[in-house]
Motif scaffolding. Structure first.
Motif, mmCIF file in Angstrom:
data_model
loop_
_atom_site.group_PDB
_atom_site.id
_atom_site.type_symbol
_atom_site.label_atom_id
_atom_site.label_comp_id
_atom_site.label_asym_id
_atom_site.label_seq_id
_atom_site.Cartn_x
_atom_site.Cartn_y
_atom_site.Cartn_z
ATOM 1 N N ALA A 219 0.866 -1.180 0.000
ATOM 2 C CA ALA A 219 0.000 0.000 0.000
ATOM 3 C C ALA A 219 0.904 1.231 0.000
ATOM 4 N N ALA A 220 0.315 2.403 -0.213
ATOM 5 C CA ALA A 220 1.049 3.661 -0.143
ATOM 6 C C ALA A 220 0.092 4.716 0.394
ATOM 7 N N SER A 221 0.660 5.774 0.988
ATOM 8 C CA SER A 221 -0.216 6.722 1.668
ATOM 9 C C SER A 221 0.400 8.104 1.756
ATOM 10 N N VAL A 222 -0.458 9.073 2.057
ATOM 11 C CA VAL A 222 -0.069 10.428 2.435
ATOM 12 C C VAL A 222 -0.596 10.633 3.853
ATOM 13 N N PHE B 239 -5.527 6.580 -0.145
ATOM 14 C CA PHE B 239 -6.733 7.150 -0.744
ATOM 15 C C PHE B 239 -7.604 6.056 -1.369
ATOM 16 N N VAL B 240 -8.875 6.087 -1.032
ATOM 17 C CA VAL B 240 -9.852 5.158 -1.603
ATOM 18 C C VAL B 240 -10.617 5.880 -2.705
ATOM 19 N N GLN B 241 -10.528 5.357 -3.913
ATOM 20 C CA GLN B 241 -11.205 6.007 -5.040
ATOM 21 C C GLN B 241 -12.715 5.962 -4.859
ATOM 22 N N PRO B 242 -13.390 7.121 -4.978
ATOM 23 C CA PRO B 242 -14.851 7.123 -4.823
ATOM 24 C C PRO B 242 -15.535 6.576 -6.076
ATOM 25 N N ASN C 235 -7.163 3.945 5.645
ATOM 26 C CA ASN C 235 -7.805 4.128 4.336
ATOM 27 C C ASN C 235 -8.908 5.168 4.443
ATOM 28 N N GLY C 236 -9.127 5.894 3.352
ATOM 29 C CA GLY C 236 -10.217 6.854 3.356
ATOM 30 C C GLY C 236 -10.198 7.729 2.127
ATOM 31 N N THR C 237 -11.343 8.380 1.875
ATOM 32 C CA THR C 237 -11.455 9.363 0.797
ATOM 33 C C THR C 237 -11.600 10.713 1.469
ATOM 34 N N LEU D 13 -1.115 6.400 -2.957
ATOM 35 C CA LEU D 13 -0.336 7.594 -2.610
ATOM 36 C C LEU D 13 -0.915 8.785 -3.367
ATOM 37 N N LYS D 14 -2.039 9.282 -2.850
ATOM 38 C CA LYS D 14 -2.778 10.357 -3.511
ATOM 39 C C LYS D 14 -3.746 10.987 -2.516
#
Length: 582
Positions: A401-404, A409-412, A455-457, A556-557
């Motif tokens: 996984a990757a993150s900020v 980021f979970v794509q809506p 995780n989240g949008t 990562l977004k």
């Protein structure tokens, strides 16, 4: 040998180029004082052969790479995209500010729902205050591996370059070739949790060149005249690799980065990350050299994962005097450039530190001197648990996984911009993206025991005209790695960078607030940090993500939501009638 036009076959490419350039004289006036240019992009499957492998792949107008777009500063572009393939599609105009035209920015599920099979959408935007080399590419899944092309913005009429006028301008766009379908590659990787298969070759204008097996005929060739100066417009459209580039026995003068002029400097080798563009002047030797020269690109590598450790080559040759036969030219010596080592971060740092804005009267560097909001984001890799009982192929049986700020980021399922504009954000996104990490740790030291990401949008909300300073810190959770971060909707100033953990008391004292480079994509140094400043003067929802596509796929977004201002010209207009629906 392939010709120096952008796409095969050469004759069709030359005709297309002439048609494209003729658009410069289209008389229809646009709002920005320029003209309106119409393009049609037909998304269609095309059989393409490289490395003795033929595959059916998604293209624009059957071309690989796709057609070049040529415009002038102030022009309006109307690009009708018609989707004839089963894949959903969207097109991003990488580096275009999209001032009050966020509906045309292109990232799927951020500013628009993608265009489904059998439907079309017109991207409608004006180029305001920008000139230089940018590019366009698909912005959904991994389709940009084949759907990309240059976007060349000339200065307004009667405005000259702040450097010597080139004899000729040549787009050089780097890409990656995969023998198999990239959609299948990323789909399998996301399913298994492991790293995706790497590319089989790098390309220059779609051609892998003579260093690969079964590829000698698929070679980009540039013929130059002795004593002439050429403007090479370099674009890195590769999916997952930063690249070194060099031309044997020639020095390059860097004059522009990400469509912003820079103080000129000379280099024999440059580095360019995915999402970045660089304009360089190539001064041909004064006399016929009786030699041929390779122009080559190979990866700059910082991560622990596998990578395509190969080299793409094109050929630079000089127009021969009349008395030389084709046979004698073939016997000329062939020179190869030398490169830094694959992981030469010190070279990359020295190169990037030379990039400075012109900061002249004609091209000022409008660096925000005061800051309204400070943000500190960690960027890096991590892990997610397996979806089911089976063991995944990521670290210790997990999924990559990757993150900020540890949020992957979970794509809506619907576009963020639509949800915001119509006040329907509930269940689509949350407005509580953290201003700094929720857990502080030694970011570039030993990895913490818990490598799991959240995780989240989530979006970060900014009032109109907020002056922002953002520090992005690499983490070594799964190994330190360089991350080219791209911000949609804005240029930013790179005011500082360094290695180790950012020191908020000491490091700002060394910031360059006079002539920092202005870009849209910046490399967060491996095991280090970068500080940027920008003014949030563009209402809408703006994606920010790593331009290594595998890291984007892993999460990562994130997105910035810039609110409307009070005045009419500070508000985002409503969506166009043909905006695709989810």
């Amino acid at each position: 040998m392939a010709s120096s036009t952008l796409s095969p076959p050469p004759l069709i490419s030359v005709i297309f180029s002439l048609l494209t350039l003729s658009l410069l004289y289209w008389p229809a006036l646009a709002k920005g004082g320029g003209v309106t240019r119409h393009y049609t992009f037909e998304i269609k499957l095309q059989n393409v052969t490289r490395l003795c492998h033929t595959k059916s792949m998604v293209t624009v107008n059957g071309k690989f790479p796709g057609p070049r777009i040529v415009a002038r500063e102030g022009d309006r572009l109307l690009v009708k995209v018609i989707n004839y393939v089963q894949n959903n599609i969207s097109i991003h105009w990488h580096g275009i500010r999209q001032l009050r035209s966020g509906w045309a920015d292109g990232p799927a599920y951020i500013t628009q729902c993608p265009i489904p099979n059998g439907q079309s959408y017109v991207y409608n935007f004006t180029i305001i205050g920008q000139r230089g080399t940018l590019f366009w590419h698909a912005h959904i899944s991994w389709l940009r591996s084949t759907v990309y092309g240059p976007l060349l913005i000339l200065p307004k009429r009667n405005i000259s370059y702040p450097f010597i006028k080139p004899y000729k301008e040549v787009p050089i766009i780097f890409g990656e070739w995969f023998n198999t379908d990239t959609e299948a590659i990323i789909s399998q990787a996301l399913q298994t949790g492991g790293g995706p298969n790497v590319s089989d070759a790098y390309t220059i204008n779609g051609f892998p060149g003579p260093l690969y097996n079964c590829s000698s005929q698929d070679t980009f060739k540039l013929e130059v005249k002795p004593g002439k100066t050429y403007l090479l417009r370099l674009v890195n459209a590769a999916l997952n690799d930063e690249l070194f580039f060099s031309i044997a026995n020639h020095t390059l003068t860097v004059v522009e980065a990400d469509a912003v002029y820079v103080k000129p400097f000379e280099t024999e080798t440059l580095v360019i990350a995915p999402g970045q563009t660089t304009n360089v002047l190539l001064k041909a030797k004064p006399k016929f050299p009786a030699a041929t020269f390779l122009m080559m690109a190979r990866p700059y590598v910082t991560g622990l994962g596998t990578f395509d450790n190969s080299t793409v080559a094109g050929i630079l040759e000089y127009e021969a005097p009349p008395h030389h036969s084709a046979m004698s030219i073939k016997k000329f010596p062939l020179f190869r450039p030398t490169f830094p080592s694959l992981n030469d971060t010190s070279f990359v740092t020295n190169f990037t530190n030379k990039l400075r804005s012109l900061a002249s009267a004609d091209f000022p560097a409008k660096v925000p001197q005061k800051v309204d909001k400070h943000f500190f984001f960690t960027v890096g890799l991590g892990t997610s648990p397996c979806d089911n009982i089976q063991t995944c192929q990521g670290p210790n049986g997990t999924k990559f996984a990757a993150s900020v700020n540890n949020i992957s980021f979970v794509q809506p399922n619907t576009a963020l911009l639509q949800a915001h504009f119509f006040g329907q954000s509930n269940g689509v996104y949350a407005s509580d993206f953290p201003v700094n990490p929720t857990h502080w740790f030694n970011y570039t030291g030993n990895s913490p025991n818990n490598t799991m990401v959240g995780n989240g949008t989530k979006v970060m909300v900014l009032p109109f005209n907020t002056s922002v300073e953002l520090v992005m810190q690499d983490t070594s959770i799964l190994g330190a790695e360089s991350h080219p971060l791209h911000l949609h909707g804005f240029n930013f100033f790179v005011v500082g960078q360094g290695f180790g953990n950012y020191d908020r008391n000491e490091d700002p004292k060394k910031f360059n607030l006079i002539d920092p480079v202005e870009r849209n994509t910046v490399g967060v140094p491996s095991g280090g940090w970068v500080a940027i400043r920008f003014l949030a003067d563009n209402p809408g929802v703006w994606f920010m993500h790593c331009h290594l596509e595998v890291h984007t796929s892993w999460g990562l977004k994130m997105a910035w939501l810039v609110l409307d201002g009070k005045l009419p010209d500070q508000k985002l207009p409503g969506p166009p009638a043909d905006l695709p629906k989810c």
